[in-house]
Design a protein around this motif. Sequence first.
Motif, PDB file in Angstrom:
ATOM      1  N   GLU A   3       4.582  -0.257   5.014  1.00 52.84           N
ATOM      2  CA  GLU A   3       3.736   0.760   4.387  1.00 52.84           C
ATOM      3  C   GLU A   3       4.529   1.541   3.359  1.00 52.84           C
ATOM      4  O   GLU A   3       5.664   1.915   3.587  1.00 52.84           O
ATOM      5  CB  GLU A   3       3.227   1.704   5.477  1.00 52.84           C
ATOM      6  N   VAL A   5       5.945   4.478   1.361  1.00 52.67           N
ATOM      7  CA  VAL A   5       6.218   5.878   1.679  1.00 52.67           C
ATOM      8  C   VAL A   5       6.839   6.535   0.458  1.00 52.67           C
ATOM      9  O   VAL A   5       7.774   5.997  -0.126  1.00 52.67           O
ATOM     10  CB  VAL A   5       7.184   6.000   2.875  1.00 52.67           C
ATOM     11  N   ASN A 230      10.472   5.617  13.034  1.00 53.93           N
ATOM     12  CA  ASN A 230       9.436   6.485  12.498  1.00 53.93           C
ATOM     13  C   ASN A 230       9.890   7.060  11.158  1.00 53.93           C
ATOM     14  O   ASN A 230      10.534   8.105  11.088  1.00 53.93           O
ATOM     15  CB  ASN A 230       9.136   7.613  13.488  1.00 53.93           C
ATOM     16  N   HIS A 232       8.136   8.237   8.621  1.00 48.54           N
ATOM     17  CA  HIS A 232       7.455   9.468   8.184  1.00 48.54           C
ATOM     18  C   HIS A 232       8.111  10.699   8.818  1.00 48.54           C
ATOM     19  O   HIS A 232       8.370  11.695   8.145  1.00 48.54           O
ATOM     20  CB  HIS A 232       5.973   9.410   8.573  1.00 48.54           C
ATOM     21  N   THR A 236      10.142  13.827   6.971  1.00 51.29           N
ATOM     22  CA  THR A 236       9.746  15.212   7.234  1.00 51.29           C
ATOM     23  C   THR A 236      10.936  16.024   7.751  1.00 51.29           C
ATOM     24  O   THR A 236      11.157  17.167   7.330  1.00 51.29           O
ATOM     25  CB  THR A 236       8.597  15.257   8.252  1.00 51.29           C
ATOM     26  N   SER A 517       4.552   3.317  11.879  1.00 52.40           N
ATOM     27  CA  SER A 517       4.106   4.583  11.305  1.00 52.40           C
ATOM     28  C   SER A 517       3.479   5.431  12.392  1.00 52.40           C
ATOM     29  O   SER A 517       2.566   5.022  13.074  1.00 52.40           O
ATOM     30  CB  SER A 517       3.090   4.293  10.204  1.00 52.40           C
ATOM     31  N   SER A 519       2.839   9.846  13.525  1.00 55.22           N
ATOM     32  CA  SER A 519       2.915  11.228  13.049  1.00 55.22           C
ATOM     33  C   SER A 519       4.173  11.889  13.540  1.00 55.22           C
ATOM     34  O   SER A 519       4.720  11.530  14.568  1.00 55.22           O
ATOM     35  CB  SER A 519       1.691  12.007  13.542  1.00 55.22           C
TER      36      SER A 519
END
Length: 522
Positions: A3, A5, A230, A232, A236, A517, A519
């Motif tokens: 994916e 990013v 992970n 994502h 973050t 992926s 959260s």
Amino acid sequence: MAEEVLIPPTGKINPHLTGSLLAVAFLTSFGSSMLYGYNLAVVNSPAVYIKDFYNKTALSRNGTGLNGETLTLMYSLTVSVFAIGGLLGSLIVGVLVTRFGRKGTVVKTTVLVFIAGSLMGFSRICGSPEMVILGRFITGIHSGISLSVVPMYLGEIAPKNLRGFLGLVPSIFIGTGVFAAQILGLQELLGKEEHWPLFLSVVVVPTFVQLMLLPWFPESPRYLLIEKHNVHATITALKWYRANCNIQAEIEEMQEEQRSLSSLETLSVWNLLLDDTVRWQVLSVVVINIGMQLSGIDAIWFYTNDIFKNAGIPTPEIPYTTAGTGVIEIIAGLIGCFTIEKLGRRPLMVGGFTIMGICSAGITFTLILQTHLSLMRYVSVCCVVGIIAGFCIGPAGVPFLVTAELFKQSHRPAAYIVGGSLNWLSNFTVGFVFPFLQMSAGSYCYLVFASICLSVAVYVYAVIPETKNKTFMEISRLFSKKQPVVETQSLLLLEQLKLKKMNGYGGLEHHSLEFESSSFVP
């Protein structure tokens, strides 16, 4: 297909110290590392009151008090059970950090402090010496975990140019904990008989502050990417801990480390010891962790009052003089913290162990000569100060930092188990053997510590490379140069598995690693 990013590209490579990094270093050290130093020193001041409590409890239960030997044995157990708990904590830290993460382990293990604080705080009301001993054991477990997981967490969230600075923050708070116990133990504060349960249980206060604030900060980015896959959450977290830096370059460096690992599974201690590619790293962790405790620093702390008494300091003033050594610990720790990124790790360790070796030998000679020269009594005080300062500048904190730096992600938890276990075992050994060593060797016993300190300094100088401002992969390659065959194989493997660079817009190319992926969860 991976994916896409988006990672904001920037031109800066060396990040600056941010408020988030400083806050995490403060919270983890204040609520965990400081408790280790506090619990080392907290039982010294109320020793008479604790023994009296044990004796009165036995009298009320059995109708007779404890004899001198039994009372000494119970108090010795109260003191030494802390190290036994620490050993247990260091043995389980690998399982905890793999399952709960670095920050998750720090947060979840705070429950141990509240249990221990409650046991010790209500022990007199319940008339139970067993609650004091069990509380000390549980605080030892927490300290054993904290001494490994806090440097691991800070080492992984820090950029390479700040890893040394943040890695020594815990050692400053360890010294602060010792100093806090010395100050609170004065008669004017909590040093009275009626206050000793509160004195033992006050550890819950800094841990409560940590528990309220630390969960709001992200987990280690390296843990999120390399072990949890992970991407994502990793990005973050990096945005939390970085300001105007090249996040893309850090992601690529983490991915390079991930691809270099033969397996993403965390190694066991046994597999770590059998891995020939890291034998020099393992040997280095063994030497510096054993050397840190066998340097004699615990023996010096334990006998500081006797040395000051021999120097002619009036007995009522000795507690205040001893508290003054706590100030020296903090100042020396600050010097190490603010100079490590300029001087490097090796100079602080080599210099610290060398100073300790010279001052340990100096104590031997001053003790021999002080019967003939009264001036030697004051020189012995200077030697004590020199040993404490030398220890706090480097050997107190750098070994924990270096343990994080010498290993890649899959090897790091097992390395901390090895280093932590040896640290606590050596701590217990010194406490148990030193009285007998002193009886048999007299003042010459400090020459044993001097020889150990100087030997460790020589080993660090000859074997351990400078890790300042280097990535974990670069450090791994430095050690591989000690094994030419392995190095050649490693470089070939890296060439074959080298990642395709991210495109200019920050999207991962299609043939790079697949990431799951999910959260972000702080």
